[in-house]
Enzyme design. Structure first.
Site, PDB file in Angstrom:
ATOM      1  N   TYR A  67       0.915  -1.694  -0.001  1.00  0.00           N
ATOM      2  CA  TYR A  67      -0.236   0.107  -0.331  1.00  0.00           C
ATOM      3  C   TYR A  67       0.420   1.649   0.671  1.00  0.00           C
ATOM      4  CZ  TYR A  67      -4.183  -2.180   0.804  1.00  0.00           C
ATOM      5  OH  TYR A  67      -5.590  -2.854   0.684  1.00  0.00           O
ATOM      6  N   LYS A  80       5.017 -14.908   3.747  1.00  0.00           N
ATOM      7  CA  LYS A  80       5.438 -15.283   2.903  1.00  0.00           C
ATOM      8  C   LYS A  80       6.831 -14.970   3.128  1.00  0.00           C
ATOM      9  CE  LYS A  80       3.915 -17.921  -0.972  1.00  0.00           C
ATOM     10  NZ  LYS A  80       3.852 -19.380  -0.700  1.00  0.00           N
ATOM     11  N   ASP A  87      -0.096 -18.988   2.895  1.00  0.00           N
ATOM     12  CA  ASP A  87      -1.478 -20.224   1.768  1.00  0.00           C
ATOM     13  C   ASP A  87      -1.866 -21.298   2.580  1.00  0.00           C
ATOM     14  OD1 ASP A  87       1.295 -20.256   1.623  1.00  0.00           O
ATOM     15  OD2 ASP A  87       1.458 -21.548  -0.562  1.00  0.00           O
ATOM     16  N   ASP A  95      -5.687  -7.618   4.689  1.00  0.00           N
ATOM     17  CA  ASP A  95      -6.935  -7.007   3.595  1.00  0.00           C
ATOM     18  C   ASP A  95      -7.227  -8.056   3.949  1.00  0.00           C
ATOM     19  OD1 ASP A  95      -8.519  -5.020   2.307  1.00  0.00           O
ATOM     20  OD2 ASP A  95      -7.889  -5.623   0.531  1.00  0.00           O
TER      21      ASP A  95
END
Ligand code: ATP
Length: 342
Positions: free
Chosen positions: A125, A172, A206, A230
């Site tokens: 962002y 991640k 994931d 988000d």
């Protein structure tokens, strides 16, 4: 009894409808709040003002708290999202979204009770996007040690104060070794040095999403960087009945803005069918925040009564359409007001 002045931004789309319903419940419950109304988003543009008027930002700086309906940012060049701007300008670095199963709202799971804590100021962002060549565009993922440490400390402090047991970081870092790697390192350091009382865990995002939809009851507090937060917020909303039942807060050192996770829902705007519960729950969070930061027990007591009333309404089958019921925005608010123990 003292009254707290707070900023109210009704927003657009379903914003004004759900805001109206929430104000009626707050008033009926005797919430010691007095509102100063301001605009943002398309409502501000229609009045010839900036998408996020200086006056609105100043009012939140001055009063310290705001309840905000969804504000649409027009798609197209030149407009940065109102929400993103507000979070950055006021440095509202911690987004908090409690997600819990509700009696009377039937979903796949009954034991969901988790809190999402999302870093609100950086990551993807950052707004830094470039056209590198005719063929190549890129978006910059930014992580700073300052912001990563700050959100980690906030999350552990929150967990400790709320008697939560465990924080799980979704990441991640196996792919984004530098940025997500920094996020992890900061969380580990804060855990080790300052909050060994809280259990700490790391899960690759994931796999974490799979675990969430298999058995959400295994999670307590989730800590995530901006974009993951988000996406996972909406995923978790789906576990407990959808966007109509998930509130949110954006909190900084000096100010806090409370708003539902959902957007302006243009598809149902103006029909009187939107669920006001997410914004009402956000208002309950606002009252609890005032209780904590200003030591006002009346706010805590009113927040508790509103929560009992909406829990009762749902358990009695009083629900809006998104939850499988038949009530409209206002009739659902009436059902809550009838169940208030005043
Ligand atoms: P944003 O990008 O601002 O998050 P969006 O268009 O992706 O907005 P929402 O506006 O939140 O998403 O709406 C997504 C879906 O959820 C829509 O179908 C909408 O009707 C539904 N929805 C959102 N909020 C509510 C609500 N309070 N009551 C009922 N349905 C809702």
């Amino acid at each position: 009894m003292s009254t707290h002045r707070a900023v109210l931004i009704p927003g657009d789309g379903i914003g004004p409808e759900v805001t109206g319903a929430v104000l009626r419940v707050l008033q009926a419950a005797g919430a010691p709040l007095e509102w100063e109304e301001h605009v943002a988003g398309v409502t501000a543009l229609e009045r010839g003002e900036d998408v996020l008027p200086e006056e609105t930002v100043d009012a939140i700086r001055r009063l310290g708290v705001a309840l905000k309906g969804p504000c649409t940012t027009p798609v197209g060049e030149g407009f940065t999202s109102v929400n993103v701007q507000l979070r950055k300008r006021l440095n509202l670095y911690a987004a908090v979204r409690p997600v819990r199963s509700l009696d009377g709202v039937k979903t796949r799971f009954e034991d969901v009770d988790l809190v999402i804590i999302r870093e609100n100021t950086e990551g993807l962002y950052s707004g830094v996007e470039n056209q590198v060549t005719d063929d190549v565009v890129m978006s910059m993922k930014v992580a700073t040690e300052t912001a990563c440490t700050r959100i980690a400390r906030w999350a552990f402090r929150y967990a400790t104060r709320r008697d939560r047991k465990k924080i799980t970081v979704f990441h991640k870092a196996n792919i984004m070794k530098v940025t997500d790697g920094l996020f992890l390192r900061c969380a580990r350091e804060i855990h080790k040095a300052e909050y060994p009382n809280i259990e700490y865990d790391e899960v690759i995002i994931d796999a974490g999403c799979m675990k969430l939809v298999q058995n959400p009851g295994q999670f307590d507090v989730l800590l995530l960087e901006n974009l993951y937060g988000d996406v996972v917020s909406d995923l978790c909303a789906g576990l407990v009945g959808g966007l109509g039942v998930v509130p949110g807060a954006n909190i900084g050192e000096e100010q806090a803005v409370f708003e539902a996770v959902h957007g302006s829902a243009p598809d149902i705007a103006g029909q009187g069918v939107a669920n006001p519960l997410a914004l009402l729950m956000s208002a309950v969070m606002l009252l609890n925040y005032l209780a904590e930061t200003r030591g006002d027990d009346v706010c805590r007591e009113v927040a508790g009564r509103i929560r009992v009333a909406y829990d009762r309404a749902l358990a009695d089958g009083a629900k809006t359409r998104d939850l499988g019921g038949e009530l409209g925005t206002d009739t659902f608010a009436d059902a809550i007001i009838e169940r208030l123990d005043n």
